[in-house]
Scaffold this active site. Structure first.
Site, short mmCIF file in Angstrom:
data_model
loop_
_atom_site.label_atom_id
_atom_site.label_comp_id
_atom_site.label_asym_id
_atom_site.label_seq_id
_atom_site.Cartn_x
_atom_site.Cartn_y
_atom_site.Cartn_z
N PRO A 90 -28.55 -4.08 17.50
CA PRO A 90 -27.60 -4.97 18.18
C PRO A 90 -27.92 -6.46 17.98
O PRO A 90 -27.04 -7.30 18.16
CB PRO A 90 -27.74 -4.58 19.66
CG PRO A 90 -28.31 -3.22 19.66
CD PRO A 90 -29.20 -3.15 18.46
N GLU A 117 -35.96 2.63 22.75
CA GLU A 117 -35.81 1.28 23.26
C GLU A 117 -35.69 0.24 22.15
O GLU A 117 -35.01 -0.76 22.29
CB GLU A 117 -37.01 0.93 24.16
CG GLU A 117 -36.96 -0.46 24.79
CD GLU A 117 -35.80 -0.61 25.77
OE1 GLU A 117 -35.40 -1.75 26.02
OE2 GLU A 117 -35.30 0.43 26.27
N ARG A 155 -16.48 2.13 -0.38
CA ARG A 155 -15.07 2.10 -0.78
C ARG A 155 -14.75 0.92 -1.68
O ARG A 155 -13.70 0.89 -2.34
CB ARG A 155 -14.16 2.09 0.46
CG ARG A 155 -14.23 0.83 1.28
CD ARG A 155 -13.47 0.96 2.59
NE ARG A 155 -12.06 1.29 2.37
CZ ARG A 155 -11.13 0.38 2.07
NH1 ARG A 155 -11.48 -0.89 1.95
NH2 ARG A 155 -9.88 0.75 1.91
N ASP A 170 -6.96 -5.52 1.40
CA ASP A 170 -7.31 -5.12 2.76
C ASP A 170 -7.39 -6.33 3.69
O ASP A 170 -7.67 -7.46 3.25
CB ASP A 170 -8.69 -4.43 2.80
CG ASP A 170 -8.60 -3.00 2.33
OD1 ASP A 170 -7.51 -2.42 2.37
OD2 ASP A 170 -9.65 -2.47 1.92
#
Length: 250
Positions: A90, A117, A155, A170
């Site tokens: 994160p 953790e 991709r 895209d």
């Protein structure tokens, strides 16, 4: 061929994604090799221990450095390339289309997926080259974020998509959100496909698509317009669209 190795405690989580749809076909074509490796095998202990309590106290368990260092070093010993070693967490840099394009140019990527953790800080400081996050939220592990990033990267490799222009147009690849798409039937429940798309006039179609991309970006992600290189015509279109928004009270 690009090689992608994923270090995880749950390699079975990768099976469905790696062996299905576009990623599965990319492997069949020999464009990419996707491998999930259980780094518990590198624990060096008979119980396969890969985590321990944090120094200084606190809740949760922390992934030990030895298994992950050993796993990465084993992979490095079997290649002549210099892989990017990517830690999914994160705290990392937010993953974007531009980052996917950058990583798609690499020969070898190694993803590290954690649990518990967190990671021993020495993994961040002395082993990884990149730290990536797919958003400002916390998941139970790095497997899902890694699969998201890998799908986005693979991709982009030549030959993976049936239509080579798909990835180029895209959303985010052009700096704008993508224009609307339509297909048959030309009318459905009274809703008609825009006439310009049925005209066969390719220049007008391209102009319409560009304007629609600008309009959608202005409506949904106006912040992106500050980052994209706009033509003088683009600026005129945006000015007109903003005037229309004001007139309509949007």
């Amino acid at each position: 061929m690009m090689k992608v190795d994923v270090l995880t405690l749950f390699p079975e989580m990768m099976d469905g994604v790696f062996n299905s749809s576009i990623l599965g076909k990319a492997q069949e074509k020999g464009i990419v090799s996707l491998n999930a490796i259980n780094f518990r095998e590198y624990s060096g202990s008979k119980h396969g221990t890969v985590d321990d309590t944090p120094y200084g106290g606190g809740g949760g368990m922390v992934l030990k450095p030895e298994p992950i260092f050993s796993a990465v070093e084993d992979l490095l010993s079997r290649t002549s390339s210099s892989p990017r070693v990517i830690l999914m967490c994160p705290q990392g840099e937010t993953f974007t289309q531009q980052k996917a394009e950058e990583l798609s140019a690499e020969e070898h990527l190694i993803f590290i997926c954690g649990h518990y953790e967190g990671y021993d800080e020495r993994i961040r400081e002395h082993l990884v080259t990149d730290e990536l996050s797919i958003g400002d939220y916390v998941l139970t592990g790095g497997e899902l974020p890694a699969m998201v990033a890998i799908d986005s990267i693979v991709r982009l490799l030549p030959g993976v998509l049936g239509n080579e222009t798909s990835a180029v147009t895209d959303s985010f690849s052009t700096g704008l959100l993508e224009y609307p798409h339509y297909t048959r039937p030309a009318e459905f429940r009274g809703w008609k496909v825009p006439d310009v798309l049925l005209s066969g006039h390719h220049a007008n179609i391209e102009l319409w698509r560009r304007e629609q991309a600008l309009k959608r970006t202005l409506q949904r992600r106006p912040d992106m317009l500050d980052q994209v290189e706009l033509t003088e015509q683009d600026r005129k279109v945006i000015k007109r669209l903003r005037q229309e928004q004001q007139e309509n009270g949007d």
